[in-house]
Design a protein around this motif. Structure first.
Motif, PDB file in Angstrom:
ATOM      1  N   PHE A 122       0.857  -1.185   0.000  1.00 50.16           N
ATOM      2  CA  PHE A 122       0.000   0.000   0.000  1.00 50.16           C
ATOM      3  C   PHE A 122       0.892   1.234   0.000  1.00 50.16           C
ATOM      4  N   ASN A 123       0.581   2.196  -0.855  1.00 49.98           N
ATOM      5  CA  ASN A 123       1.352   3.440  -0.863  1.00 49.98           C
ATOM      6  C   ASN A 123       0.770   4.399   0.170  1.00 49.98           C
ATOM      7  N   PRO A 124       1.530   4.766   1.204  1.00 46.24           N
ATOM      8  CA  PRO A 124       1.016   5.672   2.236  1.00 46.24           C
ATOM      9  C   PRO A 124       0.527   7.006   1.679  1.00 46.24           C
ATOM     10  N   GLU A 125       1.111   7.448   0.573  1.00 44.82           N
ATOM     11  CA  GLU A 125       0.691   8.723  -0.015  1.00 44.82           C
ATOM     12  C   GLU A 125      -0.804   8.731  -0.292  1.00 44.82           C
ATOM     13  N   TYR A 126      -1.346   7.586  -0.654  1.00 44.08           N
ATOM     14  CA  TYR A 126      -2.774   7.481  -0.949  1.00 44.08           C
ATOM     15  C   TYR A 126      -3.563   6.858   0.192  1.00 44.08           C
ATOM     16  N   PHE A 127      -2.981   5.884   0.881  1.00 43.96           N
ATOM     17  CA  PHE A 127      -3.752   5.111   1.854  1.00 43.96           C
ATOM     18  C   PHE A 127      -3.784   5.709   3.253  1.00 43.96           C
ATOM     19  N   GLU A 128      -3.015   6.772   3.512  1.00 42.14           N
ATOM     20  CA  GLU A 128      -3.144   7.430   4.806  1.00 42.14           C
ATOM     21  C   GLU A 128      -4.436   8.229   4.883  1.00 42.14           C
ATOM     22  N   ASP A 129      -4.988   8.579   3.732  1.00 44.20           N
ATOM     23  CA  ASP A 129      -6.211   9.376   3.643  1.00 44.20           C
ATOM     24  C   ASP A 129      -7.206   8.616   2.773  1.00 44.20           C
ATOM     25  N   GLY A 130      -8.288   8.146   3.377  1.00 40.12           N
ATOM     26  CA  GLY A 130      -9.273   7.385   2.627  1.00 40.12           C
ATOM     27  C   GLY A 130      -9.871   8.164   1.483  1.00 40.12           C
ATOM     28  N   GLY A 131     -10.018   9.475   1.670  1.00 37.25           N
ATOM     29  CA  GLY A 131     -10.571  10.311   0.604  1.00 37.25           C
ATOM     30  C   GLY A 131      -9.635  10.422  -0.575  1.00 37.25           C
ATOM     31  N   LYS A 132      -8.334  10.419  -0.315  1.00 37.62           N
ATOM     32  CA  LYS A 132      -7.358  10.569  -1.391  1.00 37.62           C
ATOM     33  C   LYS A 132      -7.329   9.339  -2.291  1.00 37.62           C
ATOM     34  N   ILE A 133      -7.367   8.145  -1.706  1.00 39.42           N
ATOM     35  CA  ILE A 133      -7.348   6.937  -2.528  1.00 39.42           C
ATOM     36  C   ILE A 133      -8.657   6.805  -3.301  1.00 39.42           C
ATOM     37  N   THR A 134      -9.764   7.145  -2.665  1.00 41.44           N
ATOM     38  CA  THR A 134     -11.063   7.087  -3.350  1.00 41.44           C
ATOM     39  C   THR A 134     -11.084   8.044  -4.528  1.00 41.44           C
ATOM     40  N   ASN A 135     -10.573   9.254  -4.329  1.00 42.24           N
ATOM     41  CA  ASN A 135     -10.551  10.246  -5.395  1.00 42.24           C
ATOM     42  C   ASN A 135      -9.636   9.821  -6.537  1.00 42.24           C
ATOM     43  N   ALA A 136      -8.477   9.255  -6.204  1.00 45.19           N
ATOM     44  CA  ALA A 136      -7.532   8.823  -7.244  1.00 45.19           C
ATOM     45  C   ALA A 136      -8.154   7.759  -8.133  1.00 45.19           C
ATOM     46  N   ILE A 137      -8.881   6.832  -7.524  1.00 44.11           N
ATOM     47  CA  ILE A 137      -9.521   5.778  -8.317  1.00 44.11           C
ATOM     48  C   ILE A 137     -10.664   6.356  -9.143  1.00 44.11           C
ATOM     49  N   SER A 138     -11.425   7.270  -8.580  1.00 43.94           N
ATOM     50  CA  SER A 138     -12.520   7.905  -9.319  1.00 43.94           C
ATOM     51  C   SER A 138     -12.010   8.638 -10.551  1.00 43.94           C
ATOM     52  N   VAL A 139     -10.898   9.347 -10.391  1.00 48.51           N
ATOM     53  CA  VAL A 139     -10.294  10.049 -11.527  1.00 48.51           C
ATOM     54  C   VAL A 139      -9.871   9.042 -12.596  1.00 48.51           C
ATOM     55  N   GLY A 140      -9.302   7.915 -12.162  1.00 47.08           N
ATOM     56  CA  GLY A 140      -8.890   6.875 -13.102  1.00 47.08           C
ATOM     57  C   GLY A 140     -10.055   6.267 -13.848  1.00 47.08           C
ATOM     58  N   VAL A 141     -11.181   6.119 -13.183  1.00 47.27           N
ATOM     59  CA  VAL A 141     -12.384   5.588 -13.839  1.00 47.27           C
ATOM     60  C   VAL A 141     -12.915   6.595 -14.853  1.00 47.27           C
ATOM     61  N   GLU A 142     -12.988   7.858 -14.451  1.00 51.57           N
ATOM     62  CA  GLU A 142     -13.525   8.902 -15.328  1.00 51.57           C
ATOM     63  C   GLU A 142     -12.694   9.073 -16.593  1.00 51.57           C
ATOM     64  N   SER A 143     -11.394   8.846 -16.490  1.00 52.74           N
ATOM     65  CA  SER A 143     -10.507   8.987 -17.646  1.00 52.74           C
ATOM     66  C   SER A 143     -10.381   7.687 -18.440  1.00 52.74           C
ATOM     67  N   SER A 144     -11.106   6.645 -17.998  1.00 53.96           N
ATOM     68  CA  SER A 144     -11.054   5.314 -18.621  1.00 53.96           C
ATOM     69  C   SER A 144      -9.689   4.654 -18.482  1.00 53.96           C
ATOM     70  N   PHE A 145      -8.900   5.117 -17.513  1.00 50.60           N
ATOM     71  CA  PHE A 145      -7.629   4.452 -17.236  1.00 50.60           C
ATOM     72  C   PHE A 145      -7.889   3.131 -16.528  1.00 50.60           C
ATOM     73  N   TYR A 146      -8.837   3.147 -15.593  1.00 51.77           N
ATOM     74  CA  TYR A 146      -9.256   1.944 -14.885  1.00 51.77           C
ATOM     75  C   TYR A 146     -10.566   1.427 -15.473  1.00 51.77           C
ATOM     76  N   PRO A 147     -10.923   0.173 -15.189  1.00 47.96           N
ATOM     77  CA  PRO A 147     -12.211  -0.349 -15.642  1.00 47.96           C
ATOM     78  C   PRO A 147     -13.382   0.439 -15.043  1.00 47.96           C
ATOM     79  N   LYS A 148     -14.505   0.378 -15.684  1.00 50.37           N
ATOM     80  CA  LYS A 148     -15.700   1.044 -15.178  1.00 50.37           C
ATOM     81  C   LYS A 148     -16.034   0.506 -13.784  1.00 50.37           C
ATOM     82  N   ASN A 149     -16.545   1.399 -12.957  1.00 50.98           N
ATOM     83  CA  ASN A 149     -16.997   1.058 -11.599  1.00 50.98           C
ATOM     84  C   ASN A 149     -15.881   0.603 -10.663  1.00 50.98           C
ATOM     85  N   MET A 150     -14.639   0.820 -11.033  1.00 52.17           N
ATOM     86  CA  MET A 150     -13.493   0.398 -10.214  1.00 52.17           C
ATOM     87  C   MET A 150     -13.603   0.946  -8.790  1.00 52.17           C
ATOM     88  N   THR A 151     -13.190   0.148  -7.824  1.00 51.18           N
ATOM     89  CA  THR A 151     -13.231   0.516  -6.414  1.00 51.18           C
ATOM     90  C   THR A 151     -11.879   0.208  -5.765  1.00 51.18           C
TER      91      THR A 151
END
Length: 219
Positions: A84-113
């Motif tokens: 786990f990268n502490p840069e993202y996982f120390e803040d639950g909001g930060k990891i959630t936002n990073a994944i949401s951005v990845g979904v919106e840009s189609s970098f990650y699969p749809k509905n990724m969590t």
């Protein structure tokens, strides 16, 4: 094995999570993980565990959950570590936002969590199991010949199944999973696994056939 906590979702503290992984899977959760956001770590661990249950032989290749300042999550190949990268996982909001951005840009699969990210990393452990099953070793990780073979087999099966329809190229189907799947065969395999974990039979076409191909290895 303890009967106090039967499901990972029931873990309420870091110590309970650590005990759960040790007793159920002989996996060490390092103390450094304690400083991360517990909910985010547990969500990722749910995805990891789900893939352990889907591909039980891969379980002996996972040894440790720890931290590493790289990516969002990473896998130390053939060393049994999911990080786990502490840069993202120390803040639950930060990891959630990073994944949401990845979904919106189609970098990650749809509905990724976050759980899907855990499934993705466990996908690399599944690859390690299969590489060794066919006589390979850590040296074969860089060549990526093994996952490329399985992806091509999945693509061939898909084209045979839909032979009477206009069909997309392999690269187009990889991009349909998510742009991350176009990086290399290992990431394609892991991203397809996270896609199927997240979306089931609504996952992209190639993800469904890659999943089918990997499940054949259990027989």
């Amino acid at each position: 094995m303890t009967n106090v906590i039967e499901k990972i979702g029931a873990c309420k503290t870091f110590e309970e999570l650590k005990t759960y992984w040790a007793e159920n899977y002989n996996v060490a959760v390092q103390d450094a993980v304690k400083d991360l956001n517990f909910t985010a770590v547990k969500d990722a661990a749910i995805g990891i565990e789900a893939m352990l249950k889907e591909f039980p032989p891969a379980g002996r290749y996972l040894k440790e959950l720890t931290i590493l300042e790289a990516g969002i999550m990473t896998t130390t190949r053939f060393n049994g570590k999911i990080n786990f990268n502490p840069e993202y996982f120390e803040d639950g909001g930060k990891i959630t936002n990073a994944i949401s951005v990845g979904v919106e840009s189609s970098f990650y699969p749809k509905n990724m969590t976050i759980a899907g990210a855990g499934a993705h990393e466990m996908g690399h452990i599944v690859e390690d199991w299969l590489i060794e099953k066919y006589g390979g070793s850590a040296q074969d990780v860089k060549s990526r010949a093994f996952p490329e073979k399985w992806i091509l087999e999945a693509y061939a099966k898909a084209t045979q199944t839909f032979h009477n329809k206009e069909f997309m190229t392999l690269e187009q189907l990889k991009e349909e999973i998510g742009k991350y799947a176009t990086k290399n065969p290992s990431e394609c395999l892991a991203t397809a696994i996270s896609d199927y974990f997240t979306n089931g039979e609504r996952a992209s076409l190639l993800s469904r056939f890659i999943w089918q191909r990997l499940k054949e290895e259990l027989n």
